[in-house]
Design a protein around this motif. Sequence first.
Motif, PDB file in Angstrom:
ATOM      1  N   ILE A  10       0.840  -1.191   0.000  1.00 33.44           N
ATOM      2  CA  ILE A  10       0.000   0.000   0.000  1.00 33.44           C
ATOM      3  C   ILE A  10       0.878   1.246   0.000  1.00 33.44           C
ATOM      4  O   ILE A  10       1.833   1.352   0.776  1.00 33.44           O
ATOM      5  CB  ILE A  10      -0.956  -0.019   1.210  1.00 33.44           C
ATOM      6  N   TYR A  11       0.513   2.176  -0.887  1.00 27.32           N
ATOM      7  CA  TYR A  11       1.218   3.449  -1.028  1.00 27.32           C
ATOM      8  C   TYR A  11       0.231   4.587  -0.797  1.00 27.32           C
ATOM      9  O   TYR A  11      -0.975   4.424  -0.993  1.00 27.32           O
ATOM     10  CB  TYR A  11       1.827   3.572  -2.434  1.00 27.32           C
ATOM     11  N   HIS A  30       6.086  -9.936 -11.512  1.00 29.01           N
ATOM     12  CA  HIS A  30       4.825  -9.728 -12.222  1.00 29.01           C
ATOM     13  C   HIS A  30       3.805  -9.066 -11.299  1.00 29.01           C
ATOM     14  O   HIS A  30       3.444  -9.627 -10.265  1.00 29.01           O
ATOM     15  CB  HIS A  30       4.270 -11.047 -12.745  1.00 29.01           C
ATOM     16  N   ILE A  31       3.350  -7.894 -11.682  1.00 28.49           N
ATOM     17  CA  ILE A  31       2.320  -7.187 -10.915  1.00 28.49           C
ATOM     18  C   ILE A  31       0.966  -7.689 -11.399  1.00 28.49           C
ATOM     19  O   ILE A  31       0.622  -7.550 -12.567  1.00 28.49           O
ATOM     20  CB  ILE A  31       2.447  -5.663 -11.110  1.00 28.49           C
ATOM     21  N   GLU A  32       0.207  -8.290 -10.486  1.00 33.69           N
ATOM     22  CA  GLU A  32      -1.113  -8.819 -10.835  1.00 33.69           C
ATOM     23  C   GLU A  32      -2.092  -7.690 -11.137  1.00 33.69           C
ATOM     24  O   GLU A  32      -2.777  -7.721 -12.149  1.00 33.69           O
ATOM     25  CB  GLU A  32      -1.663  -9.672  -9.681  1.00 33.69           C
ATOM     26  N   GLU A  33      -2.170  -6.721 -10.232  1.00 29.54           N
ATOM     27  CA  GLU A  33      -3.157  -5.642 -10.373  1.00 29.54           C
ATOM     28  C   GLU A  33      -2.737  -4.468  -9.511  1.00 29.54           C
ATOM     29  O   GLU A  33      -2.015  -4.628  -8.541  1.00 29.54           O
ATOM     30  CB  GLU A  33      -4.533  -6.159  -9.918  1.00 29.54           C
ATOM     31  N   ILE A  34      -3.216  -3.278  -9.899  1.00 30.42           N
ATOM     32  CA  ILE A  34      -3.008  -2.081  -9.073  1.00 30.42           C
ATOM     33  C   ILE A  34      -4.365  -1.419  -8.899  1.00 30.42           C
ATOM     34  O   ILE A  34      -5.095  -1.214  -9.872  1.00 30.42           O
ATOM     35  CB  ILE A  34      -2.001  -1.117  -9.716  1.00 30.42           C
ATOM     36  N   TYR A  35      -4.709  -1.114  -7.659  1.00 30.53           N
ATOM     37  CA  TYR A  35      -5.977  -0.462  -7.338  1.00 30.53           C
ATOM     38  C   TYR A  35      -5.673   0.978  -6.934  1.00 30.53           C
ATOM     39  O   TYR A  35      -4.852   1.210  -6.047  1.00 30.53           O
ATOM     40  CB  TYR A  35      -6.682  -1.195  -6.194  1.00 30.53           C
ATOM     41  N   THR A  36      -6.331   1.927  -7.597  1.00 33.53           N
ATOM     42  CA  THR A  36      -6.096   3.341  -7.324  1.00 33.53           C
ATOM     43  C   THR A  36      -7.425   4.064  -7.159  1.00 33.53           C
ATOM     44  O   THR A  36      -8.433   3.664  -7.761  1.00 33.53           O
ATOM     45  CB  THR A  36      -5.314   4.015  -8.466  1.00 33.53           C
ATOM     46  N   PRO A  37      -7.459   5.145  -6.371  1.00 33.99           N
ATOM     47  CA  PRO A  37      -8.705   5.898  -6.208  1.00 33.99           C
ATOM     48  C   PRO A  37      -9.021   6.800  -7.405  1.00 33.99           C
ATOM     49  O   PRO A  37     -10.132   7.280  -7.541  1.00 33.99           O
ATOM     50  CB  PRO A  37      -8.461   6.729  -4.945  1.00 33.99           C
ATOM     51  N   ASP A 136      -9.055  -3.771  -0.631  1.00 35.77           N
ATOM     52  CA  ASP A 136      -8.902  -2.849   0.500  1.00 35.77           C
ATOM     53  C   ASP A 136      -9.741  -1.600   0.236  1.00 35.77           C
ATOM     54  O   ASP A 136      -9.499  -0.887  -0.736  1.00 35.77           O
ATOM     55  CB  ASP A 136      -7.432  -2.458   0.667  1.00 35.77           C
ATOM     56  N   PRO A 137     -10.724  -1.308   1.087  1.00 35.86           N
ATOM     57  CA  PRO A 137     -11.600  -0.164   0.831  1.00 35.86           C
ATOM     58  C   PRO A 137     -10.882   1.198   0.837  1.00 35.86           C
ATOM     59  O   PRO A 137     -11.397   2.160   0.292  1.00 35.86           O
ATOM     60  CB  PRO A 137     -12.639  -0.226   1.951  1.00 35.86           C
ATOM     61  N   ARG A 138      -9.683   1.254   1.407  1.00 32.56           N
ATOM     62  CA  ARG A 138      -8.951   2.532   1.430  1.00 32.56           C
ATOM     63  C   ARG A 138      -8.537   2.979   0.025  1.00 32.56           C
ATOM     64  O   ARG A 138      -8.281   4.154  -0.213  1.00 32.56           O
ATOM     65  CB  ARG A 138      -7.719   2.428   2.325  1.00 32.56           C
ATOM     66  N   PHE A 144      -3.166   3.591  -2.526  1.00 30.32           N
ATOM     67  CA  PHE A 144      -2.900   2.851  -3.748  1.00 30.32           C
ATOM     68  C   PHE A 144      -2.393   1.473  -3.353  1.00 30.32           C
ATOM     69  O   PHE A 144      -1.562   1.357  -2.465  1.00 30.32           O
ATOM     70  CB  PHE A 144      -1.834   3.565  -4.587  1.00 30.32           C
ATOM     71  N   LEU A 145      -2.899   0.422  -4.012  1.00 29.21           N
ATOM     72  CA  LEU A 145      -2.519  -0.931  -3.644  1.00 29.21           C
ATOM     73  C   LEU A 145      -1.936  -1.643  -4.860  1.00 29.21           C
ATOM     74  O   LEU A 145      -2.537  -1.652  -5.930  1.00 29.21           O
ATOM     75  CB  LEU A 145      -3.749  -1.697  -3.131  1.00 29.21           C
ATOM     76  N   MET A 146      -0.756  -2.222  -4.670  1.00 27.79           N
ATOM     77  CA  MET A 146      -0.111  -3.028  -5.709  1.00 27.79           C
ATOM     78  C   MET A 146      -0.167  -4.484  -5.266  1.00 27.79           C
ATOM     79  O   MET A 146       0.234  -4.811  -4.147  1.00 27.79           O
ATOM     80  CB  MET A 146       1.349  -2.592  -5.894  1.00 27.79           C
ATOM     81  N   GLU A 147      -0.708  -5.344  -6.141  1.00 23.62           N
ATOM     82  CA  GLU A 147      -0.847  -6.763  -5.835  1.00 23.62           C
ATOM     83  C   GLU A 147       0.160  -7.545  -6.674  1.00 23.62           C
ATOM     84  O   GLU A 147       0.150  -7.472  -7.896  1.00 23.62           O
ATOM     85  CB  GLU A 147      -2.276  -7.207  -6.153  1.00 23.62           C
ATOM     86  N   ILE A 148       1.040  -8.287  -5.979  1.00 26.73           N
ATOM     87  CA  ILE A 148       2.098  -9.045  -6.650  1.00 26.73           C
ATOM     88  C   ILE A 148       2.029 -10.498  -6.188  1.00 26.73           C
ATOM     89  O   ILE A 148       1.935 -10.767  -4.983  1.00 26.73           O
ATOM     90  CB  ILE A 148       3.491  -8.465  -6.313  1.00 26.73           C
ATOM     91  N   ALA A 149       2.094 -11.425  -7.133  1.00 27.77           N
ATOM     92  CA  ALA A 149       2.070 -12.851  -6.802  1.00 27.77           C
ATOM     93  C   ALA A 149       3.369 -13.250  -6.110  1.00 27.77           C
ATOM     94  O   ALA A 149       4.447 -12.766  -6.458  1.00 27.77           O
ATOM     95  CB  ALA A 149       1.874 -13.677  -8.072  1.00 27.77           C
ATOM     96  N   VAL A 150       3.247 -14.141  -5.133  1.00 28.56           N
ATOM     97  CA  VAL A 150       4.406 -14.620  -4.378  1.00 28.56           C
ATOM     98  C   VAL A 150       4.789 -15.999  -4.886  1.00 28.56           C
ATOM     99  O   VAL A 150       3.941 -16.887  -4.988  1.00 28.56           O
ATOM    100  CB  VAL A 150       4.085 -14.684  -2.865  1.00 28.56           C
ATOM    101  N   HIS A 151       6.065 -16.183  -5.214  1.00 35.26           N
ATOM    102  CA  HIS A 151       6.576 -17.485  -5.661  1.00 35.26           C
ATOM    103  C   HIS A 151       7.841 -17.811  -4.865  1.00 35.26           C
ATOM    104  O   HIS A 151       8.941 -17.709  -5.374  1.00 35.26           O
ATOM    105  CB  HIS A 151       6.884 -17.466  -7.163  1.00 35.26           C
ATOM    106  N   ASN A 152       7.681 -18.151  -3.600  1.00 39.15           N
ATOM    107  CA  ASN A 152       8.788 -18.473  -2.692  1.00 39.15           C
ATOM    108  C   ASN A 152       9.830 -17.351  -2.611  1.00 39.15           C
ATOM    109  O   ASN A 152      11.020 -17.608  -2.479  1.00 39.15           O
ATOM    110  CB  ASN A 152       9.471 -19.784  -3.114  1.00 39.15           C
ATOM    111  N   ASN A 153       9.380 -16.117  -2.720  1.00 37.15           N
ATOM    112  CA  ASN A 153      10.300 -14.978  -2.641  1.00 37.15           C
ATOM    113  C   ASN A 153       9.726 -13.877  -1.741  1.00 37.15           C
ATOM    114  O   ASN A 153       9.932 -12.693  -1.996  1.00 37.15           O
ATOM    115  CB  ASN A 153      10.570 -14.428  -4.044  1.00 37.15           C
TER     116      ASN A 153
END
Length: 179
Positions: A10-11, A30-37, A136-138, A144-153
């Motif tokens: 979250i930013y 790889h950025i899955e999605e970004i949610y912005t107001p 996230d309702p904020r 701002f929310l950045m969603e990134i997939a986790v692969h053992n990292n």
Amino acid sequence: MEASKVIHAIYTDDDVLMSAVKTVKAEKHHIEEIYTPFPVHGLDRAMGLAPTRLAITAFLYGCVGISVATLMMNFIMIEDWPQDIGGKPSFSYLENMPAFVPIMFELTVFFAAHLMVITFYLRSRMWPFKKAENPDPRTTDDHFLMEIAVHNNEESLTNLLKDTGAVEINIVDKDEDAH
């Protein structure tokens, strides 16, 4: 299962988010999605998304609109019920076309606007009574929310996101997060 985990970073500033996106993409994550107001200019380019083809559909919908207007006016005013309005006889469509230009313009705009809204909603999978997918309702207010997939990292990715200016980092199981 590890593949269903994602990190939500979250930013609170769109410029920091843009810089973070560039850094994360440079590190080959790889950025899955970004949610912005609100729309962030250049974010789609920074994420490496393909350009939209919605402008092409708008042009095609406008062509449908002007075609419907032309066919409609020709049938109504020339073929079906020709009238002598203001001393102008209705012998052919071309003779009366200057009077039809406003109708052609309005139907072009009408078809393009309405069909674009429908196309946007269908393409975005936003139909009536659909539940929100916002994690996230904020992000509808000022975050701002950045969603990134986790692969053992998890650890290296968390450290990278902290360095980019994330104010909050959460590891979420995406299967449980689906509302």
